[in-house]
Design a protein around this motif. Structure first.
Motif, PDB file in Angstrom:
ATOM      1  N   UNK A  62      34.951  30.199  31.145  1.00  0.00           N
ATOM      2  CA  UNK A  62      36.841  31.086  30.718  1.00  0.00           C
ATOM      3  C   UNK A  62      37.063  31.975  31.867  1.00  0.00           C
ATOM      4  N   UNK A  63      36.691  33.297  32.265  1.00  0.00           N
ATOM      5  CA  UNK A  63      37.102  33.456  33.112  1.00  0.00           C
ATOM      6  C   UNK A  63      38.126  32.890  34.424  1.00  0.00           C
ATOM      7  N   UNK A  64      36.751  32.451  35.448  1.00  0.00           N
ATOM      8  CA  UNK A  64      36.685  31.815  36.759  1.00  0.00           C
ATOM      9  C   UNK A  64      38.023  31.269  36.479  1.00  0.00           C
ATOM     10  N   UNK A  65      37.857  30.027  35.732  1.00  0.00           N
ATOM     11  CA  UNK A  65      39.121  29.151  35.907  1.00  0.00           C
ATOM     12  C   UNK A  65      40.600  29.815  35.664  1.00  0.00           C
ATOM     13  N   UNK A  66      40.377  30.819  34.763  1.00  0.00           N
ATOM     14  CA  UNK A  66      41.302  31.284  34.252  1.00  0.00           C
ATOM     15  C   UNK A  66      41.954  32.054  35.586  1.00  0.00           C
ATOM     16  N   UNK A  67      41.025  33.026  36.213  1.00  0.00           N
ATOM     17  CA  UNK A  67      41.458  33.523  38.111  1.00  0.00           C
ATOM     18  C   UNK A  67      42.187  32.578  39.239  1.00  0.00           C
ATOM     19  N   UNK A  68      41.091  31.814  39.084  1.00  0.00           N
ATOM     20  CA  UNK A  68      41.445  30.728  40.079  1.00  0.00           C
ATOM     21  C   UNK A  68      43.121  29.945  40.088  1.00  0.00           C
ATOM     22  N   UNK A  69      43.525  29.677  38.466  1.00  0.00           N
ATOM     23  CA  UNK A  69      44.856  29.527  38.328  1.00  0.00           C
ATOM     24  C   UNK A  69      45.582  30.947  39.313  1.00  0.00           C
ATOM     25  N   UNK A  70      45.948  31.620  38.822  1.00  0.00           N
ATOM     26  CA  UNK A  70      46.062  33.371  39.107  1.00  0.00           C
ATOM     27  C   UNK A  70      46.170  33.033  40.670  1.00  0.00           C
TER      28      UNK A  70
ATOM     29  N   UNK B 200      49.776  32.931  43.553  1.00  0.00           N
ATOM     30  CA  UNK B 200      49.970  33.722  43.910  1.00  0.00           C
ATOM     31  C   UNK B 200      49.904  33.328  45.524  1.00  0.00           C
ATOM     32  N   UNK B 201      49.297  32.319  46.209  1.00  0.00           N
ATOM     33  CA  UNK B 201      48.981  31.418  47.151  1.00  0.00           C
ATOM     34  C   UNK B 201      50.334  30.955  47.496  1.00  0.00           C
TER      35      UNK B 201
ATOM     36  N   UNK C 276      50.164  41.604  47.067  1.00  0.00           N
ATOM     37  CA  UNK C 276      49.361  41.890  46.338  1.00  0.00           C
ATOM     38  C   UNK C 276      48.363  40.987  45.047  1.00  0.00           C
ATOM     39  N   UNK C 277      48.642  40.352  44.074  1.00  0.00           N
ATOM     40  CA  UNK C 277      48.550  39.625  42.899  1.00  0.00           C
ATOM     41  C   UNK C 277      47.079  38.591  43.603  1.00  0.00           C
ATOM     42  N   UNK C 278      47.597  37.976  44.713  1.00  0.00           N
ATOM     43  CA  UNK C 278      46.324  37.385  45.747  1.00  0.00           C
ATOM     44  C   UNK C 278      45.628  38.007  45.760  1.00  0.00           C
ATOM     45  N   UNK C 279      45.465  39.007  46.754  1.00  0.00           N
ATOM     46  CA  UNK C 279      44.362  39.611  47.106  1.00  0.00           C
ATOM     47  C   UNK C 279      43.672  40.449  45.954  1.00  0.00           C
ATOM     48  N   UNK C 280      44.176  40.933  44.598  1.00  0.00           N
ATOM     49  CA  UNK C 280      43.558  41.510  43.718  1.00  0.00           C
ATOM     50  C   UNK C 280      42.684  40.408  42.964  1.00  0.00           C
TER      51      UNK C 280
END
Length: 158
Positions: free
Chosen positions: A24-32, A36-37, A46-50
Motif C-alpha cells: 500500500x504505502x510503497x506503491x503510493x509514494x513511488x507514484x508521487x 514529482x520527477x 521539494x515534492x520529489x525530495x520529500x
C-alpha cells in the motif's frame, strides 16, 4: 543480546506492517516520486525530495522487517506453562503498599508500539518472575534499590 522470541500476535502485527508498507504505502509514494520527477529539476523540487526521503524510510523498514521476521521464533502457549510465569504470560503483581501492576511478558519486537502493559522478556522484572507461581514473592533489583512484589495472578491468552 537481542532476543528472538515473539508471541503469535506480535508476529502477526509485524507481518501486517510489512504487507501494508510493501503493498500500500510503497506503491503510493513511488507514484508521487515519479510524478514529482516528471516535473523536471529535481534539485529544487521539494515534492520529489520529500517523497524520496519517505520512500527511503519505507525501504529501510521493509528490509529490516524482512530480515527480522526470518530470525524470530514464535512462542505459542503450551499446557506445561499453566500456573507459572513464562513468555507470553499476563501477570498481576502487588507490593506491600498495595500498588498493583498488570503486564504481559513479550519479545523486544513487541515493545515497538509502546503498549503500556507490555514488558520485555529481557527486563529485570520479567527475569525475576520467570518460573514463579501465584503467591510467590519476587525480589526485583531496580535503580532505586530492591523491591518486593507478590504474584496475584497469571494467565495466558489462547
Amino acid at each position: 543480546m537481542k532476543s528472538n522470541l515473539i508471541t503469535r500476535s506480535g508476529h502477526d502485527k509485524l507481518v501486517a506492517e510489512l504487507q501494508k508498507l510493501w503493498h500500500e504505502e510503497r506503491p503510493e509514494i513511488t507514484k508521487k516520486v515519479n510524478w514529482a520527477a516528471s516535473l523536471g529539476d529535481r534539485s529544487e523540487n521539494a515534492d520529489y525530495q520529500y517523497n524520496k526521503q519517505i520512500l527511503r524510510k519505507i525501504d529501510r523498514r521493509v528490509r529490516y522487517l524482512g530480515k527480522r521476521l526470518e530470525e524470530l521464533r514464535i512462542i505459542d502457549y503450551s499446557a506445561e506453562q499453566a500456573g507459572k510465569v513464562y513468555f507470553g504470560a499476563w501477570v498481576e503483581i502487588e507490593n506491600d503498599e498495595g500498588e498493583k501492576i498488570q503486564f504481559k511478558i513479550v519479545g523486544i519486537d513487541e515493545i515497538y508500539d509502546h503498549h503500556p502493559q507490555h514488558i520485555s522478556i529481557n527486563s529485570p522484572m520479567s527475569q525475576a518472575m520467570l518460573g514463579k507461581q501465584v503467591n510467590d514473592e519476587v525480589e526485583v533489583q531496580t535503580p532505586s534499590g530492591k523491591k518486593l512484589w507478590y504474584i496475584n495472578s497469571i494467565r495466558y491468552e489462547p
